[in-house]
Write a protein that holds these residues in place. Structure first.
Motif, PDB file in Angstrom:
ATOM      1  N   LEU A  19      -1.810  -4.054 -15.620  1.00  0.00           N
ATOM      2  CA  LEU A  19      -1.937  -2.633 -15.296  1.00  0.00           C
ATOM      3  C   LEU A  19      -0.549  -2.043 -15.125  1.00  0.00           C
ATOM      4  O   LEU A  19       0.341  -2.691 -14.559  1.00  0.00           O
ATOM      5  CB  LEU A  19      -2.756  -2.466 -14.003  1.00  0.00           C
ATOM      6  N   ASN A  20      -0.353  -0.833 -15.607  1.00  0.00           N
ATOM      7  CA  ASN A  20       0.910  -0.134 -15.419  1.00  0.00           C
ATOM      8  C   ASN A  20       0.651   1.274 -14.910  1.00  0.00           C
ATOM      9  O   ASN A  20      -0.490   1.734 -14.829  1.00  0.00           O
ATOM     10  CB  ASN A  20       1.740  -0.108 -16.718  1.00  0.00           C
ATOM     11  N   LEU A  21       1.722   1.959 -14.552  1.00  0.00           N
ATOM     12  CA  LEU A  21       1.604   3.290 -13.968  1.00  0.00           C
ATOM     13  C   LEU A  21       0.995   4.291 -14.934  1.00  0.00           C
ATOM     14  O   LEU A  21       0.254   5.189 -14.524  1.00  0.00           O
ATOM     15  CB  LEU A  21       2.985   3.772 -13.514  1.00  0.00           C
ATOM     16  N   ARG A  22       1.287   4.126 -16.218  1.00  0.00           N
ATOM     17  CA  ARG A  22       0.779   5.091 -17.203  1.00  0.00           C
ATOM     18  C   ARG A  22      -0.745   5.026 -17.285  1.00  0.00           C
ATOM     19  O   ARG A  22      -1.406   6.059 -17.441  1.00  0.00           O
ATOM     20  CB  ARG A  22       1.406   4.809 -18.571  1.00  0.00           C
ATOM     21  N   ASN A  23      -1.322   3.821 -17.192  1.00  0.00           N
ATOM     22  CA  ASN A  23      -2.783   3.702 -17.254  1.00  0.00           C
ATOM     23  C   ASN A  23      -3.453   4.489 -16.135  1.00  0.00           C
ATOM     24  O   ASN A  23      -4.413   5.227 -16.362  1.00  0.00           O
ATOM     25  CB  ASN A  23      -3.191   2.235 -17.176  1.00  0.00           C
ATOM     26  N   LYS A  38       2.761   1.627   0.254  1.00  0.00           N
ATOM     27  CA  LYS A  38       1.399   1.907   0.714  1.00  0.00           C
ATOM     28  C   LYS A  38       0.593   0.620   0.569  1.00  0.00           C
ATOM     29  O   LYS A  38       0.787  -0.140  -0.385  1.00  0.00           O
ATOM     30  CB  LYS A  38       0.750   3.025  -0.097  1.00  0.00           C
ATOM     31  N   TYR A  39      -0.319   0.384   1.485  1.00  0.00           N
ATOM     32  CA  TYR A  39      -1.036  -0.894   1.528  1.00  0.00           C
ATOM     33  C   TYR A  39      -2.543  -0.658   1.512  1.00  0.00           C
ATOM     34  O   TYR A  39      -3.041   0.344   2.028  1.00  0.00           O
ATOM     35  CB  TYR A  39      -0.635  -1.683   2.775  1.00  0.00           C
ATOM     36  N   MET A  40      -3.243  -1.638   0.937  1.00  0.00           N
ATOM     37  CA  MET A  40      -4.690  -1.594   0.821  1.00  0.00           C
ATOM     38  C   MET A  40      -5.280  -2.816   1.512  1.00  0.00           C
ATOM     39  O   MET A  40      -4.847  -3.951   1.279  1.00  0.00           O
ATOM     40  CB  MET A  40      -5.111  -1.560  -0.656  1.00  0.00           C
ATOM     41  N   TYR A  99       1.254  -4.270  -5.879  1.00  0.00           N
ATOM     42  CA  TYR A  99       0.841  -5.624  -6.257  1.00  0.00           C
ATOM     43  C   TYR A  99      -0.122  -5.605  -7.437  1.00  0.00           C
ATOM     44  O   TYR A  99      -0.141  -6.538  -8.246  1.00  0.00           O
ATOM     45  CB  TYR A  99       0.187  -6.313  -5.055  1.00  0.00           C
ATOM     46  N   PHE A 100      -0.921  -4.553  -7.540  1.00  0.00           N
ATOM     47  CA  PHE A 100      -1.943  -4.497  -8.578  1.00  0.00           C
ATOM     48  C   PHE A 100      -1.372  -4.102  -9.935  1.00  0.00           C
ATOM     49  O   PHE A 100      -2.120  -4.098 -10.923  1.00  0.00           O
ATOM     50  CB  PHE A 100      -3.036  -3.504  -8.166  1.00  0.00           C
TER      51      PHE A 100
END
Length: 542
Positions: A411-415, A434-436, A447-448
């Protein structure tokens, strides 16, 4: 051709970065701690802003096919009541009957009750919080807990915690206390204090003994004697010049610095390479002895001075909570404890506006109202953006949340940006720090996002994090007589559909602090020989 002035109309588009827009962008990338500090500063400057005392509502997004269930205000703004709000027409929040019993006019003071009932409460309740104990003037000036008028209040309102809490102990303070007891002569204490000033953050002595001896007018041999004494300070390992000396000091304190261990410390580079064959010859020891010494060294602290580091780690407060509902849908909520709650006091603004004030005061008050409304809107927008990005991440990485890291998708930022209709820079700011919170732990949103590793024969791409997990799993499952080289790992991964280069495997392996195949083979071969010797000895005893 003559020059003459003329009017010309042109239509152009331009992106103007206003100060308010820049401030809104800055709010997006602030962490929870930084945002709290920023809001505290704004409340201190702006009289129209104040904290909401209690608010149990919070942002939520309950997904059925990732549909949204949002708390909306009447004006259509998302979750406005959770982040900000206005006071009521009278400037007060609603309260239950009986909340203001102190203002009911009843007689509650000890003096008025004593006059009414013709009795002194001090005789019945000597520890009454309303009483004060007198302290003599000379003592009152010496005690920090006493007030300046010679009275000590038994209440806790004037208690200042900062006056009684101890400051963190530095390595210089810790060593300075031990110097007072270790040396009798004042000159030795001064030299020891000079040496203590040359300790680095790890506890190592970074000083030139010859230069200090010349500067202080003493012999270098005398300084070496003082260093030997100071190497016995707690914690063990301080005032070492290198890693080998630091480990030797700690082993000497445990009475484990025998001749084979001294030789082993002199050849730490061979130990790092797991060259047990050479170490056995040098130390005159067996495989079992070398492994035992290796385990003892691994239990030591190579940086004893870091225990006194003054850095304070901020606690992680997850911004988003993700949970799987009973109906199989994902419920995504913003953490209520991470949401700043700010109110705009419109009643105070209306009251002050009606009063007679100068033009400068009115301008200041209008600016405060504008800034307060902007802050509440920006906080609402920040919450919307975080929730929108988090919901898209959950949708993309649902298999990871269900089955673990092996199913993490590339996964990247553009997606994410294309899916939610935002710019990549906005997604980058939202995911920073930011944390999940999920059932698998707390993860940073970054991380994702993983690089994509190509698949063989045009299959689905693999994430770099899942490939790291597969490499670690293969190495953990290897046998002592069948150690996997990087080339072998490449072949095994290609058999699983991962097209990866050998240098990439080596880079991932080193990032996970996994030794090379040669080093692992030597260590596991030594462990196997020790196990065989133990089994043989037990069989002989039986």
């Amino acid at each position: 051709m003559a020059l003459s002035p003329k009017l010309d109309l042109r239509q152009t588009q331009a992106l103007v970065m206003t100060p308010l827009l820049m401030q809104s962008i800055r709010l997006l990338q602030l962490t929870h701690v930084e945002l709290e500090q920023f809001i505290e500063q704004e409340i201190e400057k702006n009289p129209l802003l104040e904290r909401a005392e209690t608010n149990d509502e919070h942002f939520s997004l309950s997904e059925q096919g990732f549909g949204a269930d949002r708390n909306s205000s009447d004006d259509g703004e998302f979750g406005r009541s959770t982040m900000s709000g206005d006071l009521d027409a009278e400037g007060n929040r609603s309260s239950e009957p009986g909340d203001h019993w102190l203002e009911s006019g009843e007689i509650t003071s000890s003096g008025s009750m004593s006059d009414t009932f013709d009795s002194s409460l001090e005789n019945i309740f000597p520890d009454d919080p309303g009483t004060h104990d007198f302290i003599a003037g000379d003592l009152a000036s010496q005690w920090k807990s006493s007030s300046g008028d010679g009275y000590v209040s038994s209440g806790g309102e004037g208690f200042n915690l900062e006056q009684v809490t101890a400051s963190p102990v530095t390595i210089r303070d810790h060593v300075g206390e031990q110097i007072l007891f270790a040396f009798e002569k004042a000159t030795d204490r001064l030299i020891a204090a000079e040496l203590a000033d040359h300790l680095d953050e790890m506890g190592y002595l970074r000083a030139d003994v010859a230069e200090i001896a010349e500067r202080l007018g003493v012999e270098a041999a005398h300084i070496e004697k003082l260093i030997t004494v100071m190497q016995g300070f707690e914690p063990a390992g301080l005032f070492a010049r290198d890693l080998a000396e630091c480990l030797a000091i700690q082993l000497c304190a445990k009475n484990r610095l025998d001749p084979p261990m001294k030789i082993l410390l002199q050849h730490l580079e061979l130990l790092a390479k797991r060259d047990f064959h050479s170490l056995k010859k040098l130390c005159g020891a067996t495989d079992a002895d070398i492994l035992d010494m290796l385990q003892e060294i691994q239990l030591l602290d190579p940086k004893p001075g870091t225990a006194f580091s003054s850095g304070v780690a901020d606690s992680i407060i997850p911004d988003v909570q993700v949970d799987l509902g009973s109906d199989g849908t994902w419920r995504i909520e913003l953490n209520p404890s991470a949401l700043p709650r700010v109110l705009v006091n419109n009643h105070y603004f209306a009251t002050v506006s009606k009063a007679k004030a100068s033009a400068a005061d009115k301008i200041f008050l209008n600016d405060c109202l504008q800034n307060a409304n902007w802050l509440t809107r920006s906080l609402d927008q920040r919450a919307q953006t975080i929730l929108k990005v988090a919901s898209e991440i959950v949708r993309q990485q649902e298999q990871f949340l269900l089955h673990g890291v092996a199913h993490l998708r590339p996964l990247n930022l553009r997606n994410v940006a294309d899916a939610i209709g935002m710019h990549e820079s906005t997604v980058s700011r939202v995911t920073a720090n930011k944390y999940m919170l999920t059932k698998r732990g707390v993860f940073e949103l970054r991380y994702f996002f993983n690089a994509a590793i190509a698949a063989t024969e045009g299959g689905e791409q693999h994430s770099s994090q899942s490939v790291r997990h597969q490499i670690k799993r293969l190495i953990d499952a290897e046998k002592p007589d069948d150690i996997l080289s990087d080339d072998t790992i490449v072949d095994l991964l290609k058999g699983q559909g991962v097209d990866i280069a050998r240098r990439t495997v080596a880079k991932y392996r080193e990032a996970m602090n996994i030794a090379s195949s040669v080093q692992r083979r030597r260590e596991k071969k030594a462990q196997a020989s020790v196990r065989k010797a133990d089994e043989k000895s037990r069989a002989d005893v039986a």
